[in-house]
Design a protein around this motif. Structure first.
Motif, PDB file in Angstrom:
ATOM      1  N   PRO A  71       5.397  15.827   5.820  1.00 23.05           N
ATOM      2  CA  PRO A  71       4.376  16.827   6.164  1.00 23.05           C
ATOM      3  C   PRO A  71       4.766  17.590   7.431  1.00 23.05           C
ATOM      4  CG  PRO A  71       3.398  14.656   5.763  1.00 23.05           C
ATOM      5  CD  PRO A  71       4.880  14.451   5.886  1.00 23.05           C
ATOM      6  N   GLY A  72       4.093  18.714   7.656  1.00 24.65           N
ATOM      7  CA  GLY A  72       4.331  19.478   8.878  1.00 24.65           C
ATOM      8  C   GLY A  72       4.069  18.640  10.113  1.00 24.65           C
ATOM      9  N   THR A 111      11.398  24.108  14.183  1.00 26.00           N
ATOM     10  CA  THR A 111      11.606  22.666  14.240  1.00 26.00           C
ATOM     11  C   THR A 111      10.539  21.902  13.456  1.00 26.00           C
ATOM     12  OG1 THR A 111      10.472  22.599  16.388  1.00 26.00           O
ATOM     13  CG2 THR A 111      12.871  22.706  16.408  1.00 26.00           C
ATOM     14  N   GLY A 112       9.733  22.629  12.688  1.00 25.99           N
ATOM     15  CA  GLY A 112       8.838  21.974  11.740  1.00 25.99           C
ATOM     16  C   GLY A 112       7.402  21.820  12.151  1.00 25.99           C
ATOM     17  N   THR A 113       7.013  22.303  13.326  1.00 21.69           N
ATOM     18  CA  THR A 113       5.607  22.204  13.731  1.00 21.69           C
ATOM     19  C   THR A 113       4.794  23.287  13.043  1.00 21.69           C
ATOM     20  OG1 THR A 113       5.988  21.146  15.869  1.00 21.69           O
ATOM     21  CG2 THR A 113       4.001  22.478  15.667  1.00 21.69           C
ATOM     22  N   SER A 153      -4.166  18.289   0.277  1.00 19.05           N
ATOM     23  CA  SER A 153      -3.658  18.479   1.634  1.00 19.05           C
ATOM     24  C   SER A 153      -3.346  19.944   1.900  1.00 19.05           C
ATOM     25  CB  SER A 153      -2.375  17.667   1.846  1.00 19.05           C
ATOM     26  OG  SER A 153      -2.654  16.321   2.096  1.00 19.05           O
ATOM     27  N   ARG A 154      -3.407  20.314   3.150  1.00 20.99           N
ATOM     28  CA  ARG A 154      -2.886  21.605   3.571  1.00 20.99           C
ATOM     29  C   ARG A 154      -1.400  21.652   3.207  1.00 20.99           C
ATOM     30  NH1 ARG A 154      -3.129  25.925   7.486  1.00 20.99           N
ATOM     31  NH2 ARG A 154      -1.112  26.033   8.538  1.00 20.99           N
ATOM     32  N   ALA A 155      -0.941  22.780   2.712  1.00 22.28           N
ATOM     33  CA  ALA A 155       0.431  22.906   2.210  1.00 22.28           C
ATOM     34  C   ALA A 155       1.405  23.143   3.343  1.00 22.28           C
ATOM     35  CB  ALA A 155       0.515  24.024   1.175  1.00 22.28           C
ATOM     36  N   ASP A 156       1.633  22.101   4.129  1.00 19.82           N
ATOM     37  CA  ASP A 156       2.602  22.096   5.222  1.00 19.82           C
ATOM     38  C   ASP A 156       3.703  21.109   4.846  1.00 19.82           C
ATOM     39  OD1 ASP A 156       0.744  23.702   6.411  1.00 19.82           O
ATOM     40  OD2 ASP A 156       0.438  22.454   8.175  1.00 19.82           O
ATOM     41  N   VAL A 157       4.903  21.609   4.624  1.00 15.49           N
ATOM     42  CA  VAL A 157       5.999  20.783   4.127  1.00 15.49           C
ATOM     43  C   VAL A 157       7.258  21.096   4.917  1.00 15.49           C
ATOM     44  CG1 VAL A 157       7.334  20.088   2.094  1.00 15.49           C
ATOM     45  CG2 VAL A 157       4.972  20.914   1.800  1.00 15.49           C
ATOM     46  N   ARG A 213      14.036  23.684   5.796  1.00 17.07           N
ATOM     47  CA  ARG A 213      13.004  24.632   5.386  1.00 17.07           C
ATOM     48  C   ARG A 213      11.674  24.179   5.990  1.00 17.07           C
ATOM     49  NH1 ARG A 213      14.005  27.495   0.299  1.00 17.07           N
ATOM     50  NH2 ARG A 213      16.187  28.165   0.415  1.00 17.07           N
ATOM     51  N   VAL A 214      10.837  25.140   6.348  1.00 16.16           N
ATOM     52  CA  VAL A 214       9.507  24.835   6.880  1.00 16.16           C
ATOM     53  C   VAL A 214       8.491  25.697   6.145  1.00 16.16           C
ATOM     54  CG1 VAL A 214       8.013  24.806   8.914  1.00 16.16           C
ATOM     55  CG2 VAL A 214      10.460  24.250   9.149  1.00 16.16           C
ATOM     56  N   ILE A 215       7.523  25.043   5.511  1.00 17.26           N
ATOM     57  CA  ILE A 215       6.430  25.734   4.830  1.00 17.26           C
ATOM     58  C   ILE A 215       5.142  25.402   5.566  1.00 17.26           C
ATOM     59  CG2 ILE A 215       5.071  25.870   2.699  1.00 17.26           C
ATOM     60  CD1 ILE A 215       8.567  24.670   2.353  1.00 17.26           C
ATOM     61  N   GLY A 216       4.371  26.414   5.931  1.00 18.52           N
ATOM     62  CA  GLY A 216       3.105  26.211   6.622  1.00 18.52           C
ATOM     63  C   GLY A 216       1.991  26.948   5.908  1.00 18.52           C
ATOM     64  N   GLY A 217       0.932  26.255   5.565  1.00 17.49           N
ATOM     65  CA  GLY A 217      -0.195  26.903   4.886  1.00 17.49           C
ATOM     66  C   GLY A 217       0.223  27.606   3.606  1.00 17.49           C
ATOM     67  N   GLY A 218       1.235  27.030   2.919  1.00 16.05           N
ATOM     68  CA  GLY A 218       1.689  27.620   1.663  1.00 16.05           C
ATOM     69  C   GLY A 218       2.605  28.809   1.823  1.00 16.05           C
ATOM     70  N   LYS A 219       3.098  29.066   3.057  1.00 13.26           N
ATOM     71  CA  LYS A 219       4.009  30.201   3.291  1.00 13.26           C
ATOM     72  C   LYS A 219       5.340  29.682   3.830  1.00 13.26           C
ATOM     73  CE  LYS A 219       0.490  33.732   4.270  1.00 13.26           C
ATOM     74  NZ  LYS A 219      -0.732  32.947   4.055  1.00 13.26           N
TER      75      LYS A 219
END
Length: 395
Positions: free
Chosen positions: A56-57, A115-117, A360-364, A384-390
Motif C-alpha cells: 500500500p501507499g 518514494t511512494g508516499t 481500500s483507497r487505491a494507493d499502490v 511505480r506509485v499509484i495514488g487515489g487511482g492515478k
C-alpha cells in the motif's frame, strides 16, 4: 495550478504483500477487487506490474511540507542550536527563501510521491508573521494532485502559543477555516506554562471538533508530567481518538512500570504517537506499544530545511532507521514495521482503509523486491506509485 495524472483501472500481475500474482482492479479512487492474475492483453488504462512486489501507499504521519529549501542552492547550517535557536534562525531567513510557498511545498510533495508516499499528515506553521498563509499554500499544492494525495493539516504554532499574544486567536481562525488538527510545541520548554498551553489548545479542539497533534521534545520527568496533563485533558474534554503526541521523547526515558502506566492510559483514550526515529535516541518499543494498544506512525519531519540539511522525503528510509535502531531482524517484526509505514497508519491521514483489498483507497506502490521485508532492509527504489487511482510516478 493543477497537474494531470492518468486514471488507472487496474494494476496487473503484481504480488500483493509478496503473495501470489494478482490483478488489482480499481474504480475511481477505490480498489474494487483483487483477483488472480490473468493473461488478458493490458489496455491503456492499466499498469503492467511485471510481477513486482505491491505494498500500500506509504503514510507520512509527521511532515513539514511548508518549509524546506528543496530546489534552492545548498544552504549551509547556521544560527544557534536548540529548539529556540532554530526557531529564531528560521524566522530570520524564511522570507529570503520564499517559505512558505506553493512552489516549495510542491517540490517537497514531488519527493514524497516518487518514494511512494500517498498519504500525509503535515504540520504547517501559523504565527503572527505568516497568519494562515502557509495553510493556504499547502492546500493549493495538494489540490494540484486532484485527490491523488490524501493530506490532513495541523495548524502548528512553531514559535509558541501563550508567549506570543495573538497566536491562540490564529489557531481559532484555523479551526474555523476547517483545519483538521491544532498543534502545539513543548508546553513547558517553550511557553513555560504547560497547563496553560495544553488547556488552551485542547479546549479549542473540543470547541471546534478538531484533532490535536502536539510536539513534545521535553524529556525525563518534565516530559512525563506533560504526558499526564495531556492524558487528563483528553479524558476530561472527551477528545478520545483525537489526540496525538509527536516525538514524545520522554516516553522512552521512563521506568518500564511508569511507561506501562502511561501507555495503558493512552490506549484507553485511543491516543496515538508519531516518531521520526531519531538516530541518537532509544526507539519506541515495537511489541511494548502493540501489546499496550497504542498506535504510532512514522514521519520524515522537516527535509532539507533551516533546522537541518538532512532528509530525502523517503518514509521507507525512516522505517528502515527505526527497524535498524531497534535491532529488529525477525520476519514478522520487519513486516510489522512495513505495516506501520503503510496500512496501519492510514487513520493519521484521515483514510479509512489503506490496504491491497477491496474497499481500500487505491494507493499502490510497486517495488522490485522479493517481499516487504526485503523492500525495507534494502530501501529499494519505487518503480511505480499509484495514488487515489492515478499513476503519479514511474521510475
Amino acid at each position: 495550478m493543477s497537474t494531470s495524472f492518468p486514471a488507472i483501472t487496474a494494476v496487473r500481475n503484481v504480488r500483493p504483500w509478496g503473495g501470489e500474482a494478482s490483478d488489482i482492479l480499481i474504480d475511481g479512487s477505490e480498489i474494487t477487487q483483487v483477483v488472480p492474475a490473468t493473461d488478458a492483453p493490458i489496455v491503456e488504462t492499466e499498469v503492467d506490474g511485471r510481477g513486482l512486489l505491491a505494498i500500500p501507499g506509504l503514510v507520512n504521519t509527521h511532515a513539514h511540507v511548508d518549509k524546506s529549501w528543496w530546489g534552492h542552492p545548498w544552504q549551509s547550517y547556521g544560527g544557534e542550536g536548540g529548539t529556540d535557536g532554530r526557531i529564531r534562525h528560521e524566522r530570520a531567513r524564511r522570507d529570503e527563501l520564499g517559505i512558505p510557498s506553493v512552489e516549495i511545498t510542491s517540490a517537497v510533495l514531488a519527493e514524497f510521491v516518487k518514494t511512494g508516499t500517498t498519504e500525509i499528515r503535515t504540520h504547517v506553521d501559523v504565527d503572527l508573521g505568516l497568519g494562515l498563509r502557509g495553510i493556504e499554500a499547502v492546500r493549493e499544492a495538494v489540490a494540484a494532485y486532484d485527490g491523488a494525495l490524501a493530506c490532513e493539516i495541523i495548524a502548528f504554532p512553531q514559535d509558541g502559543v501563550l508567549r506570543r499574544p495573538g497566536v491562540l486567536a490564529l489557531l481559532e481562525d484555523a479551526a474555523k477555516a476547517g483545519v483538521e488538527h491544532l498543534g502545539g510545541l513543548d508546553p513547558a520548554g517553550i511557553d513555560r506554562d504547560p497547563v496553560g498551553q495544553i488547556d488552551a489548545i485542547l479546549g479549542l479542539a473540543a470547541e471546534y471538533g478538531t484533532g490535536v497533534d502536539i510536539h513534545l521534545h521535553d524529556g525525563g520527568s518534565l516530559g512525563a508530567f506533560q504526558f499526564d496533563l495531556i492524558i487528563d485533558r483528553t479524558r476530561t474534554l472527551g477528545l478520545q481518538g483525537k489526540v496525538n503526541i509527536a516525538h514524545g521523547f520522554a516516553i522512552v526515558d521512563q521506568t518500564p512500570q511508569r511507561r506501562a502506566e502511561l501507555l495503558a492510559q493512552m490506549a484507553e483514550l485511543d491516543m496515538t504517537m508519531t516518531t521520526v526515529a531519531p538516530v541518537r535516541m532509544t526507539q519506541f518499543g515495537l511489541h511494548e506499544f502493540d501489546d499496550a494498544g497504542v498506535r504510532f506512525g512514522f514521519g520524515t519531519d522537516g527535509i532539507r530545511d533551516l533546522w537541518s540539511p538532512y532528509g530525502t522525503g523517503d518514509l521507507m528510509g525512516i522505517a528502515w532507521q527505526y527497524a535498524r535502531g531497534s535491532g529488529i531482524v525477525r520476519d514478522e517484526d520487519l513486516l510489522r514495521v512495513v505495516q506501520l509505514a503503510t496500512s496501519a497508519a492510514a487513520p493519521f491521514a484521515g483514510v479509512a482503509q489503506n490496504d491491497l483489498a477491496a474497499g481500500s483507497r487505491a494507493d499502490v506502490v510497486l517495488i522490485d523486491a522479493e517481499n516487504p521485508m526485503d523492500a525495507l532492509v534494502r530501501t529499494l527504489p519505487r518503480e511505480r506509485v499509484i495514488g487515489g487511482g492515478k499513476l503519479l510516478f514511474t521510475r
